[in-house]
Design an enzyme around this catalytic site. Sequence first.
Site, PDB file in Angstrom:
ATOM      1  CB  SER A  30      35.914  35.241  35.984  1.00 19.94           C
ATOM      2  OG  SER A  30      34.857  35.854  34.795  1.00 19.94           O
ATOM      3  CE  LYS A  31      34.240  41.622  39.937  1.00 13.15           C
ATOM      4  NZ  LYS A  31      32.954  42.324  39.156  1.00 13.15           N
ATOM      5  NE  ARG A  32      35.251  40.395  33.701  1.00 15.77           N
ATOM      6  CZ  ARG A  32      35.805  39.861  32.861  1.00 15.77           C
ATOM      7  NH1 ARG A  32      36.189  39.553  31.759  1.00 15.77           N
ATOM      8  NH2 ARG A  32      36.787  40.019  33.515  1.00 15.77           N
TER       9      ARG A  32
END
Length: 506
Positions: free
Chosen positions: A261-263
């Site tokens: 994910s982006k995170r």
Amino acid sequence: MFQKVRVRFAPSPTGPLHIGGVRTALYNYLFAKKHGGDFILRIEDTDSQRFAPGSEEYIIEAFAWLGLKFDEGTHIGGAYAPYRQSDRKEIYRKYVDILLEKGMAYIAFDTPEELEAKRAVTANFQYDASTRGDMRNSLTLSKEEVKALIDAGKRYVVRFRIETNQDVSVNDLLRGEVKYNSSVLDDKVLFKSADNLPTYHLANIVDDHLMAITHVIRGEEWLPSAPLHVLLYKAFGWEDTMPQFAHLPLLLKPEGNGKLSKRDGDRLGFPVFPLEWKDPKTGEIFSGYRESDYLPEAVINFLALLGWNPGNDQEIMSMDELIQLFSLEKCSKSGAKFDYEKGKWFNHQYIQSKPNVEIAGMYRPILAEKGVDADMAYVETVAGLVKERVNFVKELWDQSFFFFVAPVSYDEKAVKKRWKEDSPAQMTELIDILRGINGFSAHNQEETARAWIENKGYHPGNVMNAFRLAIVGESKGPHIFDITAAIGKDETINRLQRAIRKIKIS
Ligand code: GLU
């Protein structure tokens, strides 16, 4: 019959393109080029709610940077134009009407509130064969009622009428036959009168058909939509030209389980987007591979191996080699861990394989920023001497500043360790030794210096460490005589003299 391979990359312009999407596009590209086929960019922008301005331009720029050329697309046109779904509105309406006429779709007037109310009383409420009879739609209302509602401007959607208990099989090139029972599917919305636009499902199928797409290669997250798509092809009578499917495995987090994910990128400090993206609403900046100083070839090579391999342990492959070697059969069915350290390794490898003159060209703007105006041949020599020490071009300065500027101070720790009591006297002698050399090559210097050290019975390590400290200001850098040969005799002697004057032992 020979059919030209045609694949499409069909992103929705909802923000920057995730690196997983880039990999999907790459596999499409490799597959198309391997088979002499076409690679098409189609923009699926039928969901106006999620539209993010600038995404389409971002996508086009990202692929231009990566060197993936489309044969047709929104930006270059082509025989099947237009390629942006919002420019194809009229086309879809016609196909919605075909399904309505065939009785394979119906009009539904249920408001969001009514649907919400149903969901509140029935757990897992699904609009399907078991419930559609209780709802407000063209199957339960009379023709006249339907017409009156439409004439009165009531909002409606068109839903696909899915019959229960049918076997639906999706032939996936990676997974083989995946079987579904139609009873698990709901009557998906195909069209909304509110914006006069089709949903993803209808537009996607109609366009794949009209654009003569032969293979749909996309992320695994679309596999659950595939049985619906197969049923839609059947409803239109297009089974014979149905594309072949290949659903690619997910990119997984570098550690632990789950989807990248982006995170993860924020947390572990690596980009998950090809180019930097500034969120138009929040102004938030998301880092990109390009801005993080990756070479596009390295990103391509790195992504190609996340979910595919050539069947041996070859890792470095040019685009042409990738095209030659790529096959969907060799794609893995399970998720690929996103090993970003490996990404750095690839960048390192590509820097090594680039001609020094090219590295020098990339280094020059950085030098200019530092106020250094060196000639190209010199920068090229330096690039050749230090490139093996860096993963990124931006790291070159830290590994080579001393080729361009003399030290103004001396690293304290290094002084303590490397500058001995007899260093000033030895360095003074070394100045004379170096001054006497004709042809200031690394080889000549080394020979002469070694003979002098031996003759005097000095400790070679001590002499060389002090010498390096004087020239570089720290205990780092490539072979010391390569440095002095590059900066030249006068500069070498100046630096030695300055060190003798300036370095004080406490
Ligand atoms: N528009 C879809 C997406 O955003 C396309 C999925 C597909 O390739 O069918 O990924």
